[in-house]
Scaffold this motif. Structure first.
Motif, PDB file in Angstrom:
ATOM      1  N   LEU A   1       1.146  -0.993   0.176  1.00 27.38           N
ATOM      2  CA  LEU A   1       0.317   0.056  -0.179  1.00 27.38           C
ATOM      3  C   LEU A   1       1.246   1.542  -0.325  1.00 27.38           C
ATOM      4  O   LEU A   1       1.287   1.417   1.169  1.00 27.38           O
ATOM      5  CB  LEU A   1      -0.831   0.072   1.264  1.00 27.38           C
ATOM      6  CG  LEU A   1      -1.691   1.545   1.617  1.00 27.38           C
ATOM      7  CD1 LEU A   1      -2.827   1.260   0.734  1.00 27.38           C
ATOM      8  CD2 LEU A   1      -2.761   1.130   2.738  1.00 27.38           C
ATOM      9  N   GLY A   2       1.060   1.755  -1.136  1.00 29.29           N
ATOM     10  CA  GLY A   2       2.508   2.417  -1.223  1.00 29.29           C
ATOM     11  C   GLY A   2       3.096   2.148  -0.564  1.00 29.29           C
ATOM     12  O   GLY A   2       3.951   1.516  -1.248  1.00 29.29           O
ATOM     13  N   PRO A   3       4.056   3.040  -0.443  1.00 32.75           N
ATOM     14  CA  PRO A   3       5.376   2.379   0.598  1.00 32.75           C
ATOM     15  C   PRO A   3       5.485   1.782   1.682  1.00 32.75           C
ATOM     16  O   PRO A   3       6.721   0.693   2.056  1.00 32.75           O
ATOM     17  CB  PRO A   3       6.729   3.022   0.996  1.00 32.75           C
ATOM     18  CG  PRO A   3       5.246   4.608   1.179  1.00 32.75           C
ATOM     19  CD  PRO A   3       4.224   4.276   0.581  1.00 32.75           C
ATOM     20  N   PHE A   4       3.918   0.580   1.968  1.00 32.06           N
ATOM     21  CA  PHE A   4       4.121  -0.070   3.117  1.00 32.06           C
ATOM     22  C   PHE A   4       3.907  -1.761   2.409  1.00 32.06           C
ATOM     23  O   PHE A   4       3.062  -1.193   1.869  1.00 32.06           O
ATOM     24  CB  PHE A   4       2.926   0.889   3.918  1.00 32.06           C
ATOM     25  CG  PHE A   4       3.113   1.589   4.652  1.00 32.06           C
ATOM     26  CD1 PHE A   4       4.137   1.988   5.896  1.00 32.06           C
ATOM     27  CD2 PHE A   4       2.598   2.781   4.071  1.00 32.06           C
ATOM     28  CE1 PHE A   4       4.093   3.790   6.210  1.00 32.06           C
ATOM     29  CE2 PHE A   4       2.851   4.412   4.594  1.00 32.06           C
ATOM     30  CZ  PHE A   4       3.343   4.442   5.377  1.00 32.06           C
ATOM     31  N   SER A   5       4.621  -2.181   3.569  1.00 32.81           N
ATOM     32  CA  SER A   5       4.423  -3.451   3.104  1.00 32.81           C
ATOM     33  C   SER A   5       2.754  -4.387   3.565  1.00 32.81           C
ATOM     34  O   SER A   5       2.272  -3.564   4.732  1.00 32.81           O
ATOM     35  CB  SER A   5       5.163  -4.301   2.496  1.00 32.81           C
ATOM     36  OG  SER A   5       5.679  -4.610   4.354  1.00 32.81           O
ATOM     37  N   LEU A   6       1.747  -5.074   2.886  1.00 33.22           N
ATOM     38  CA  LEU A   6       0.891  -5.499   3.357  1.00 33.22           C
ATOM     39  C   LEU A   6       1.250  -7.037   3.528  1.00 33.22           C
ATOM     40  O   LEU A   6       2.243  -7.774   2.950  1.00 33.22           O
ATOM     41  CB  LEU A   6      -0.186  -5.207   2.663  1.00 33.22           C
ATOM     42  CG  LEU A   6      -0.627  -3.504   2.534  1.00 33.22           C
ATOM     43  CD1 LEU A   6      -1.760  -3.716   2.202  1.00 33.22           C
ATOM     44  CD2 LEU A   6      -0.426  -3.285   3.793  1.00 33.22           C
ATOM     45  N   PRO A   7       0.797  -7.771   4.453  1.00 35.63           N
ATOM     46  CA  PRO A   7       0.592  -9.360   4.975  1.00 35.63           C
ATOM     47  C   PRO A   7      -0.085  -9.786   3.963  1.00 35.63           C
ATOM     48  O   PRO A   7      -0.649  -9.070   2.909  1.00 35.63           O
ATOM     49  CB  PRO A   7       0.122  -9.727   6.046  1.00 35.63           C
ATOM     50  CG  PRO A   7      -0.893  -8.394   6.399  1.00 35.63           C
ATOM     51  CD  PRO A   7      -0.200  -7.319   6.544  1.00 35.63           C
TER      52      PRO A   7
END
Length: 311
Positions: free
Chosen positions: A145-151
């Motif tokens: 989600l943008g620069p954030f990684s999601l599980p």
């Protein structure tokens, strides 16, 4: 001669009007909320005059006891102990001749709901990992989600739900204890008891003036709205109503600042030094000392049980 514009009747209301929707507009609802607040405040003041258990205690003993319970509750992490503390508040509300349903609604319709909103992120594995309880979505590997990684999967965790419930119950128990204090203690007596236990004058003065200004400002808003309604012939649109509200907000701010300066000057000219002076004198009795001792002992015991020091 009557002008032509005064002969016109407001037969067709705008889409935002109360008549069109069959209900009150947002300004009317705000005024209703103000009246509801004032009515509730007067009802709350009537509880402090009843012949109940907490009303019979010395205000200083009651203040120290409830603050001790609140401090201990903030340290408790066991859900069963928190439920026990909350049930105790309901018991004391009943013993103090407070309507239990009124007490529950007053507590749960406000702060605990907001606490629940704050606690919602705790239940998802996106923020706090834990054991899956309910699976909500499968994103697949490498989701971002943008620069954030999601599980790979988003789900509700058991640990998150448990932490959220504990947080909400802790807030509910603390708020219930505070509400008990305010419902069973007259406002001026409560402020004097705060000074008696060593609370600085500036804090007591700020609380006292804030309490008084709530009623003053709500009455001012009510008078402004009634004056507008009395002079209104044709209903305006949403933009005009919002513009009027914005202007009245600024006017109310100016009036409040001017009133605060005048009130402070008049109080100082009459020798006010920050101390709350009332006719009632405080006197500790044996039952007050026993109540404080029981509250402190029970608080310590519950904290020890919550941390498994005592089983």
């Amino acid at each position: 001669m009557v002008p032509d514009w005064m002969k016109k009747t407001d037969t067709v209301s705008c889409q935002c009007s109360a008549v069109h929707h069959g209900k009150k507009g947002f300004i009317g609802k705000t005024i209703d909320g103000i009246f509801g607040f004032l009515e509730e405040a007067f009802v709350s003041d009537s509880f402090s005059k009843r012949d109940g258990f907490l009303q019979s205690l010395d205000p200083r003993a009651k203040l120290i006891s409830i603050l001790t319970v609140i401090f201990a509750t903030s340290l408790i992490g066991d859900l069963r102990v928190l439920i026990f503390v909350y049930m105790l508040t309901l018991l004391f509300a009943y013993l103090s001749k407070i309507d239990v349903l009124f007490f529950i609604k007053r507590v749960w319709l406000f702060i605990p709901i907001f606490a629940g909103i704050i606690a919602i992120p705790m239940i998802f594995n996106v923020f706090f990992p834990g054991d899956p309880l309910i699976r909500l979505a499968y994103l697949g590997p490498g989701a971002h989600l943008g620069p954030f990684s999601l599980p790979e999967s988003i789900y509700i965790t058991k640990q998150g739900v448990n932490s959220a419930v504990i947080f909400i119950m802790r807030v509910a128990a603390c708020v219930s204890a505070v509400v008990l204090l305010f419902l069973t203690t007259p406002q001026q007596v409560l402020f004097k008891s705060l000074r008696s236990v060593g609370v600085p004058k500036i804090y007591v003065f700020t609380l006292e003036m804030a309490y008084r200004y709530i009623f003053l400002l709500t009455d001012m808003v009510r008078e402004i709205y009634i004056a507008k309604k009395a002079r209104t012939i044709k209903t305006g649109g949403m933009f005009e109503e919002q513009k009027w509200v914005g202007g009245r907000i600024g006017y109310t701010l100016i009036r409040s600042l001017d009133t605060s300066e005048k009130v402070h000057a008049s109080m100082m000219s009459r020798g006010y030094n920050g101390d709350v002076k009332i006719m009632q004198e405080f006197k500790m009795r044996n039952r007050d000392y026993i109540s404080v001792a029981i509250a402190i002992s029970m608080s310590v015991l519950l904290v020890l049980i919550s941390h498994n020091i005592i089983r």
